[in-house]
Design a protein around this motif. Structure first.
Motif, PDB file in Angstrom:
ATOM      1  N   GLY A  90      25.973  28.255  -2.669  1.00  0.00           N
ATOM      2  CA  GLY A  90      26.660  29.339  -1.976  1.00  0.00           C
ATOM      3  C   GLY A  90      27.372  30.258  -2.946  1.00  0.00           C
ATOM      4  N   LYS A  91      28.238  31.109  -2.392  1.00  0.00           N
ATOM      5  CA  LYS A  91      28.977  32.076  -3.184  1.00  0.00           C
ATOM      6  C   LYS A  91      30.405  31.588  -3.396  1.00  0.00           C
ATOM      7  CE  LYS A  91      26.170  35.912  -1.451  1.00  0.00           C
ATOM      8  NZ  LYS A  91      26.149  37.218  -0.732  1.00  0.00           N
ATOM      9  N   TYR A  92      30.881  31.734  -4.635  1.00  0.00           N
ATOM     10  CA  TYR A  92      32.204  31.235  -5.000  1.00  0.00           C
ATOM     11  C   TYR A  92      32.954  32.318  -5.772  1.00  0.00           C
ATOM     12  CZ  TYR A  92      30.177  26.681  -3.844  1.00  0.00           C
ATOM     13  OH  TYR A  92      29.564  25.629  -3.200  1.00  0.00           O
ATOM     14  N   ARG A  93      34.166  32.627  -5.326  1.00  0.00           N
ATOM     15  CA  ARG A  93      34.999  33.617  -6.006  1.00  0.00           C
ATOM     16  C   ARG A  93      35.832  32.922  -7.082  1.00  0.00           C
ATOM     17  NH1 ARG A  93      34.900  39.029  -6.214  1.00  0.00           N
ATOM     18  NH2 ARG A  93      34.532  39.071  -3.963  1.00  0.00           N
ATOM     19  N   VAL A  94      35.846  33.512  -8.279  1.00  0.00           N
ATOM     20  CA  VAL A  94      36.665  32.981  -9.370  1.00  0.00           C
ATOM     21  C   VAL A  94      38.098  33.449  -9.139  1.00  0.00           C
ATOM     22  CG1 VAL A  94      37.000  32.860 -11.855  1.00  0.00           C
ATOM     23  CG2 VAL A  94      34.686  33.067 -10.920  1.00  0.00           C
ATOM     24  N   ASP A  95      39.016  32.506  -8.998  1.00  0.00           N
ATOM     25  CA  ASP A  95      40.413  32.843  -8.733  1.00  0.00           C
ATOM     26  C   ASP A  95      41.093  33.378  -9.986  1.00  0.00           C
ATOM     27  OD1 ASP A  95      40.112  32.027  -6.113  1.00  0.00           O
ATOM     28  OD2 ASP A  95      40.740  29.968  -6.530  1.00  0.00           O
ATOM     29  N   THR A  96      42.329  33.825  -9.807  1.00  0.00           N
ATOM     30  CA  THR A  96      43.057  34.434 -10.922  1.00  0.00           C
ATOM     31  C   THR A  96      43.305  33.457 -12.073  1.00  0.00           C
ATOM     32  OG1 THR A  96      45.134  33.950  -9.770  1.00  0.00           O
ATOM     33  CG2 THR A  96      44.197  36.155  -9.471  1.00  0.00           C
ATOM     34  N   THR A 126      24.954  36.614 -22.497  1.00  0.00           N
ATOM     35  CA  THR A 126      26.167  37.094 -23.143  1.00  0.00           C
ATOM     36  C   THR A 126      27.312  37.354 -22.178  1.00  0.00           C
ATOM     37  OG1 THR A 126      25.469  39.412 -22.984  1.00  0.00           O
ATOM     38  CG2 THR A 126      24.773  38.180 -24.935  1.00  0.00           C
ATOM     39  N   TYR A 127      27.042  37.511 -20.893  1.00  0.00           N
ATOM     40  CA  TYR A 127      28.114  37.843 -19.971  1.00  0.00           C
ATOM     41  C   TYR A 127      29.088  36.684 -19.857  1.00  0.00           C
ATOM     42  CZ  TYR A 127      30.729  39.234 -15.898  1.00  0.00           C
ATOM     43  OH  TYR A 127      31.758  39.552 -15.060  1.00  0.00           O
ATOM     44  N   VAL A 128      30.374  37.001 -19.930  1.00  0.00           N
ATOM     45  CA  VAL A 128      31.415  35.986 -19.846  1.00  0.00           C
ATOM     46  C   VAL A 128      32.087  36.093 -18.483  1.00  0.00           C
ATOM     47  CG1 VAL A 128      33.590  35.177 -20.817  1.00  0.00           C
ATOM     48  CG2 VAL A 128      31.776  35.981 -22.330  1.00  0.00           C
ATOM     49  N   ILE A 129      32.173  34.991 -17.780  1.00  0.00           N
ATOM     50  CA  ILE A 129      32.763  34.953 -16.447  1.00  0.00           C
ATOM     51  C   ILE A 129      34.257  35.222 -16.541  1.00  0.00           C
ATOM     52  CG2 ILE A 129      33.204  33.463 -14.451  1.00  0.00           C
ATOM     53  CD1 ILE A 129      30.623  31.968 -15.177  1.00  0.00           C
ATOM     54  N   GLY A 130      34.757  36.001 -15.591  1.00  0.00           N
ATOM     55  CA  GLY A 130      36.179  36.313 -15.569  1.00  0.00           C
ATOM     56  C   GLY A 130      36.733  36.219 -14.159  1.00  0.00           C
ATOM     57  N   PRO A 131      38.057  36.258 -14.024  1.00  0.00           N
ATOM     58  CA  PRO A 131      38.673  36.235 -12.702  1.00  0.00           C
ATOM     59  C   PRO A 131      38.167  37.372 -11.822  1.00  0.00           C
ATOM     60  CG  PRO A 131      40.322  35.875 -14.409  1.00  0.00           C
ATOM     61  CD  PRO A 131      39.045  36.267 -15.109  1.00  0.00           C
ATOM     62  N   GLN A 132      38.072  37.075 -10.542  1.00  0.00           N
ATOM     63  CA  GLN A 132      37.611  38.005  -9.505  1.00  0.00           C
ATOM     64  C   GLN A 132      36.101  38.198  -9.493  1.00  0.00           C
ATOM     65  OE1 GLN A 132      39.905  38.746  -7.276  1.00  0.00           O
ATOM     66  NE2 GLN A 132      41.294  37.614  -8.611  1.00  0.00           N
ATOM     67  N   ASP A 133      35.368  37.605 -10.417  1.00  0.00           N
ATOM     68  CA  ASP A 133      33.910  37.598 -10.300  1.00  0.00           C
ATOM     69  C   ASP A 133      33.508  36.734  -9.106  1.00  0.00           C
ATOM     70  OD1 ASP A 133      33.316  39.243 -12.407  1.00  0.00           O
ATOM     71  OD2 ASP A 133      33.007  37.634 -13.840  1.00  0.00           O
ATOM     72  N   GLN A 134      32.465  37.142  -8.401  1.00  0.00           N
ATOM     73  CA  GLN A 134      31.915  36.298  -7.346  1.00  0.00           C
ATOM     74  C   GLN A 134      30.573  35.743  -7.828  1.00  0.00           C
ATOM     75  OE1 GLN A 134      32.344  37.014  -3.005  1.00  0.00           O
ATOM     76  NE2 GLN A 134      30.146  37.332  -3.017  1.00  0.00           N
ATOM     77  N   LEU A 135      30.468  34.404  -7.858  1.00  0.00           N
ATOM     78  CA  LEU A 135      29.287  33.742  -8.394  1.00  0.00           C
ATOM     79  C   LEU A 135      28.396  33.236  -7.278  1.00  0.00           C
ATOM     80  CD1 LEU A 135      31.043  31.607 -11.162  1.00  0.00           C
ATOM     81  CD2 LEU A 135      30.117  33.924 -11.369  1.00  0.00           C
ATOM     82  N   GLN A 136      27.103  33.283  -7.524  1.00  0.00           N
ATOM     83  CA  GLN A 136      26.121  32.647  -6.648  1.00  0.00           C
ATOM     84  C   GLN A 136      25.658  31.371  -7.357  1.00  0.00           C
ATOM     85  OE1 GLN A 136      24.716  33.419  -3.480  1.00  0.00           O
ATOM     86  NE2 GLN A 136      23.916  31.358  -3.760  1.00  0.00           N
ATOM     87  N   ILE A 137      26.041  30.216  -6.807  1.00  0.00           N
ATOM     88  CA  ILE A 137      25.700  28.933  -7.420  1.00  0.00           C
ATOM     89  C   ILE A 137      24.684  28.225  -6.533  1.00  0.00           C
ATOM     90  CG2 ILE A 137      26.586  26.706  -8.215  1.00  0.00           C
ATOM     91  CD1 ILE A 137      29.257  28.016  -8.701  1.00  0.00           C
ATOM     92  N   THR A 138      23.571  27.841  -7.146  1.00  0.00           N
ATOM     93  CA  THR A 138      22.495  27.162  -6.425  1.00  0.00           C
ATOM     94  C   THR A 138      22.288  25.779  -7.023  1.00  0.00           C
ATOM     95  OG1 THR A 138      21.405  29.287  -6.025  1.00  0.00           O
ATOM     96  CG2 THR A 138      20.084  27.296  -5.718  1.00  0.00           C
ATOM     97  N   VAL A 139      22.360  24.754  -6.161  1.00  0.00           N
ATOM     98  CA  VAL A 139      22.063  23.382  -6.563  1.00  0.00           C
ATOM     99  C   VAL A 139      20.816  22.970  -5.782  1.00  0.00           C
ATOM    100  CG1 VAL A 139      22.888  21.012  -6.758  1.00  0.00           C
ATOM    101  CG2 VAL A 139      24.516  22.914  -6.896  1.00  0.00           C
ATOM    102  N   THR A 140      19.742  22.682  -6.493  1.00  0.00           N
ATOM    103  CA  THR A 140      18.457  22.403  -5.848  1.00  0.00           C
ATOM    104  C   THR A 140      18.572  21.240  -4.867  1.00  0.00           C
ATOM    105  OG1 THR A 140      17.319  23.195  -7.831  1.00  0.00           O
ATOM    106  CG2 THR A 140      16.027  21.859  -6.282  1.00  0.00           C
ATOM    107  N   ASP A 141      18.066  21.466  -3.648  1.00  0.00           N
ATOM    108  CA  ASP A 141      18.035  20.455  -2.575  1.00  0.00           C
ATOM    109  C   ASP A 141      19.432  20.039  -2.120  1.00  0.00           C
ATOM    110  OD1 ASP A 141      15.251  20.433  -2.706  1.00  0.00           O
ATOM    111  OD2 ASP A 141      15.224  18.838  -4.212  1.00  0.00           O
TER     112      ASP A 141
END
Length: 306
Positions: free
Chosen positions: A90-96, A69-84
């Motif tokens: 890595g970590k990605y900051r959602v811009d404004t 249910t959580y909705v991504i918003g600006p200034q959230d920092q995401l941990q994105i993993t792509v196998t292999d």
């Protein structure tokens, strides 16, 4: 003659011994049925490799409510993993503007999507020209700064930062230094109006119910909490403790006398008068013990007759 006698003797011998027995086929003894062995149990490994869904997303772990249910918003920092694919993980900051900068894909808009939708979108974009079967997982590493505003009769009015995605009303009041002695017993909560939604009605909660655990409110980002100044009434005359008192909703004259410590030895619960502002004019009215007290009332307790 001799031959005849020999054959006669043979006939007698055969008659005495009986005809030769014919051999009968012997029925073999019944063998016990072979014991059936139970079918072998299917092999079950000590662990199983999680299967990805058809959209290329890895299964979610942790709190399912956040993932679903959580909705991504600006200034959230995401941990994105792509196998292999370590260079993509890595970590990605959602811009404004609601987007992130992702290797090969450049700008990827993610604001307004759930975590599951975000990982599906990234997997589809990678599959379109970069990876054959990308497996992507998106988690929130740091939530954006979420705040509620606490105003009115609290010791530290102002914004209160939420530690996570939610906060309770009781936690917000504690973070604001708790209500002052001039605070009303009612707390008002107003949820922010979202685009396309009707304005939400305010919620009124009793502080007593909050403190006793009988009620609480789960706050949202942007909520406004107001602790108004207490409504008061004054009681004078033959009560043990004259003075001003906080007026709760539905307070009766009888309850007001109890708040003032009760009647003195000379006090009477009859012929009680109240000075009340009526249409801009101070008016003296007669009341009963069951009548409701209003804001700024002055209750006058008379003496009893001897």
């Amino acid at each position: 003659m001799i031959a005849t006698n020999i054959f006669a003797s043979l006939g007698i011998a055969l008659a005495l011994t009986g005809a030769p027995r014919t051999l009968q086929a012997q029925t073999p003894a019944k063998q016990p049925p072979p014991q059936t062995q139970p079918p072998p149990k299917p092999y079950k490994p000590d662990f199983e490799i999680p299967k990805s869904d058809a959209q290329g997303g890895l299964p979610r772990t942790g709190n399912p409510a956040v993932g679903e249910t959580y909705v991504i918003g600006p200034q959230d920092q995401l941990q994105i993993t792509v196998t292999d694919e370590s260079e993509m993980s890595g970590k990605y900051r959602v811009d404004t503007d609601g987007s992130i900068t992702f290797p090969y894909l450049q700008r990827v808009p993610l604001a307004g999507l759930t975590l599951a939708d975000a990982q599906t979108k990234i997997a589809q974009m990678l599959r379109a020209g970069y990876l054959k079967n990308p497996q992507v997982r998106v988690d929130v590493d740091q939530f954006k700064s979420r705040r509620v505003m606490v105003s009115g009769e609290v010791r530290i009015p102002g914004p209160v930062t939420m530690a996570g995605t939610t906060m309770t009303l009781l936690e917000a009041l504690a973070a604001a230094g708790s209500p002052t002695q001039n605070a009303s017993n009612d707390v008002i909560v107003v949820h922010p109006t979202r685009p396309g939604e009707k304005p939400a009605e305010s919620i009124t909660v009793s502080r007593k119910d909050l403190e006793l655990g009988r009620a609480d409110v789960l706050l949202q980002d942007g909520d406004i909490i107001n602790v108004p100044q207490a409504k008061r009434f004054y009681i004078s005359g033959y009560v043990k403790n004259t003075g001003y008192y906080v007026l709760d909703s539905n307070t009766t004259v009888s309850q007001a006398i109890v708040l003032a410590g009760g009647l003195t030895d000379r006090g009477s619960d009859r012929r009680i008068k109240i000075n009340r502002m009526v249409k801009g004019k101070m008016t003296e009215i007669s009341v009963e013990l069951t009548d409701k007290v209003q804001e700024n009332d002055e209750i006058k307790i008379p003496s009893r007759f001897f």
